[in-house]
Design a protein around this motif. Sequence first.
Motif, PDB file in Angstrom:
ATOM      1  N   THR A 336       7.185 -32.752 -10.606  1.00 53.67           N
ATOM      2  CA  THR A 336       7.757 -31.852  -9.616  1.00 53.67           C
ATOM      3  C   THR A 336       8.759 -30.959 -10.329  1.00 53.67           C
ATOM      4  O   THR A 336       9.410 -31.377 -11.293  1.00 53.67           O
ATOM      5  N   GLY A 337       8.843 -29.703  -9.905  1.00 48.02           N
ATOM      6  CA  GLY A 337       9.734 -28.815 -10.638  1.00 48.02           C
ATOM      7  C   GLY A 337       9.994 -27.510  -9.931  1.00 48.02           C
ATOM      8  O   GLY A 337       9.471 -27.234  -8.850  1.00 48.02           O
ATOM      9  N   ASP A 338      10.817 -26.706 -10.568  1.00 51.49           N
ATOM     10  CA  ASP A 338      11.196 -25.398 -10.052  1.00 51.49           C
ATOM     11  C   ASP A 338      10.350 -24.319 -10.723  1.00 51.49           C
ATOM     12  O   ASP A 338       9.891 -24.490 -11.858  1.00 51.49           O
ATOM     13  N   PRO A 339      10.160 -23.184 -10.054  1.00 49.21           N
ATOM     14  CA  PRO A 339       9.511 -22.054 -10.725  1.00 49.21           C
ATOM     15  C   PRO A 339      10.401 -21.529 -11.850  1.00 49.21           C
ATOM     16  O   PRO A 339      11.613 -21.380 -11.674  1.00 49.21           O
ATOM     17  N   VAL A 340       9.805 -21.273 -13.001  1.00 46.98           N
ATOM     18  CA  VAL A 340      10.580 -20.912 -14.185  1.00 46.98           C
ATOM     19  C   VAL A 340      10.762 -19.396 -14.314  1.00 46.98           C
ATOM     20  O   VAL A 340      11.817 -18.932 -14.732  1.00 46.98           O
ATOM     21  N   HIS A 341       9.748 -18.629 -13.947  1.00 48.29           N
ATOM     22  CA  HIS A 341       9.799 -17.184 -14.170  1.00 48.29           C
ATOM     23  C   HIS A 341      10.112 -16.385 -12.913  1.00 48.29           C
ATOM     24  O   HIS A 341      10.257 -15.172 -12.982  1.00 48.29           O
ATOM     25  N   GLU A 342      10.172 -17.041 -11.769  1.00 49.38           N
ATOM     26  CA  GLU A 342      10.309 -16.311 -10.511  1.00 49.38           C
ATOM     27  C   GLU A 342      11.773 -16.124 -10.125  1.00 49.38           C
ATOM     28  O   GLU A 342      12.620 -16.966 -10.432  1.00 49.38           O
ATOM     29  N   PRO A 343      12.091 -15.041  -9.418  1.00 49.57           N
ATOM     30  CA  PRO A 343      13.450 -14.887  -8.887  1.00 49.57           C
ATOM     31  C   PRO A 343      13.746 -16.030  -7.927  1.00 49.57           C
ATOM     32  O   PRO A 343      12.876 -16.446  -7.171  1.00 49.57           O
ATOM     33  N   TYR A 344      14.942 -16.548  -7.988  1.00 50.98           N
ATOM     34  CA  TYR A 344      15.276 -17.670  -7.129  1.00 50.98           C
ATOM     35  C   TYR A 344      16.119 -17.196  -5.949  1.00 50.98           C
ATOM     36  O   TYR A 344      16.804 -16.186  -6.008  1.00 50.98           O
ATOM     37  N   SER A 364      19.879 -19.609 -13.287  1.00 48.49           N
ATOM     38  CA  SER A 364      18.487 -19.681 -12.866  1.00 48.49           C
ATOM     39  C   SER A 364      17.673 -20.648 -13.709  1.00 48.49           C
ATOM     40  O   SER A 364      16.454 -20.574 -13.708  1.00 48.49           O
ATOM     41  N   ASP A 365      18.328 -21.532 -14.445  1.00 52.94           N
ATOM     42  CA  ASP A 365      17.580 -22.503 -15.235  1.00 52.94           C
ATOM     43  C   ASP A 365      16.804 -23.423 -14.303  1.00 52.94           C
ATOM     44  O   ASP A 365      17.236 -23.728 -13.196  1.00 52.94           O
ATOM     45  N   ALA A 366      15.632 -23.853 -14.762  1.00 53.16           N
ATOM     46  CA  ALA A 366      14.766 -24.694 -13.936  1.00 53.16           C
ATOM     47  C   ALA A 366      14.798 -26.124 -14.441  1.00 53.16           C
ATOM     48  O   ALA A 366      15.038 -26.384 -15.618  1.00 53.16           O
ATOM     49  N   ILE A 367      14.534 -27.061 -13.549  1.00 51.52           N
ATOM     50  CA  ILE A 367      14.445 -28.460 -13.935  1.00 51.52           C
ATOM     51  C   ILE A 367      13.064 -28.977 -13.552  1.00 51.52           C
ATOM     52  O   ILE A 367      12.554 -28.707 -12.453  1.00 51.52           O
ATOM     53  N   ILE A 368      12.441 -29.685 -14.470  1.00 52.00           N
ATOM     54  CA  ILE A 368      11.120 -30.278 -14.271  1.00 52.00           C
ATOM     55  C   ILE A 368      11.264 -31.786 -14.403  1.00 52.00           C
ATOM     56  O   ILE A 368      11.777 -32.279 -15.418  1.00 52.00           O
TER      57      ILE A 368
END
Length: 456
Positions: A336-344, A364-368
């Motif tokens: 499960t994770g966050d989108p890495v390249h998309e605007p949040y 805007s760092d993502a966590i997977i």
Amino acid sequence: MTTPGATSTVTKVLWNEVSDSQFEELLYSLLEAMGANRLVWRSGTNSGINAADGGRDLEATFNQPTPDGELEQQKWWIECKRRSSTLEKSAVQNAVNDALASDIDVLVVATSSRFSNPTRDWVDSRVRDRQGFKVRLWDRDKIESLVRKYPEIAARILPTNLPDSDRLRLLTKRFSELGEEPTVRDADYFWSKRDWLKEQDDTLFFEAIGTFLYFEGIPLPRKRPWWSLIDEGNAAQATQYALVVMPCILPNEKAPRPTENMRAVAAVSRILLGALRVLPPEAAVPLVCSPWNFIKSDAVDLEVIREHSQNILPAILAFMRSELVDPCSTDCLRVTGDPVHEPYSLTPEDFWPLIHKGELRSNSDAIIIEFTESPCTIGFNMGNGCPLVVSNEVNQENLVAQVSMTLKFRSKHPDQTVKKDKLKHLLAQKSGSTATMVYNHGMEYKKIDTSRDDSS
């Protein structure tokens, strides 16, 4: 590739489609091409707008050779008068009288329409006895003759006057050589002509796809998915173009408008995604991992290409993995994770400080998160972890094959289970897990061990 300056000739300007600003920019650029020095808007305001008629006026200096080999400066004034009908005589009279009261050598009155015979006669009589002072009346015929002499300038400013293929070649040429990006109008126009685009020769087609994908930026384009134009018939050539040709022109830090490395990586990655979704894995792996083996030309240094491709491929694959991990994990019990390249989306804690103080407190760092005992929805062997998590070590050949298989699986099974079932599963997890913090669009990451035993 055809040079636009050689074939992209605007033989007739469609004057009804030329706006005020285009007319002014056309005159400015034509004068610049003719060798004008110190070319500036000359009216009394910073915008160069003439309060009398709303036109914009230019001042230029030309260096003219003299019989003894010296250079003599000529001062020109140029008045821009875009009209849909014959330019009124009074506008020319005002311009000439103003110029006579000044220390200029040449007055140019330029119009997108025409001058009447009485106007021309008046000019001849008014300046007949003025030694060293000349008036030049540029009507649409004269301007069109200059347009034919400097076709690339006219084509850049008046693209709708060009055939589509020449207009597209001009866009790709200016991007590769100058870093000048197409406009939204260009992108919308050629997206509407995408069936035509697919029928063009491979070189122009791939140059256009690469140019427009760079223009679209890092977030996945919603409105114009250019990679979807790649099909079984051109996927192999698209892969070779993306990994061999594009890295030679992007990024270009020496261009007048330097191009950006991460946007170049995004463009190449999405061309590869378009190709991998239709290429069988056994064909995709050698094409992506060893593109130099498919070059059949003695004009290139294969060792240079091999070294260059090997240097850039890790970044491209990292971007691709980071692009796929969030959508592929939607129904996955393992990741499960966050989108890495998309605007949040901005939370209230982000929004109000940004509005009032110009400060963005979060990043805007993502966590997977990967649950190491859970299965893969696609069915991959998880011995080395999910191949789409950038912190998991996967050799390039296996990674390319797994990305190709992922794309094919998801074309048939975009979402396997109800999301609430996944949530129940995640809440019930007692097994170990790992967390990966992803930075800079997958180019950097930090793996954190979050394993816990049952007694915790």
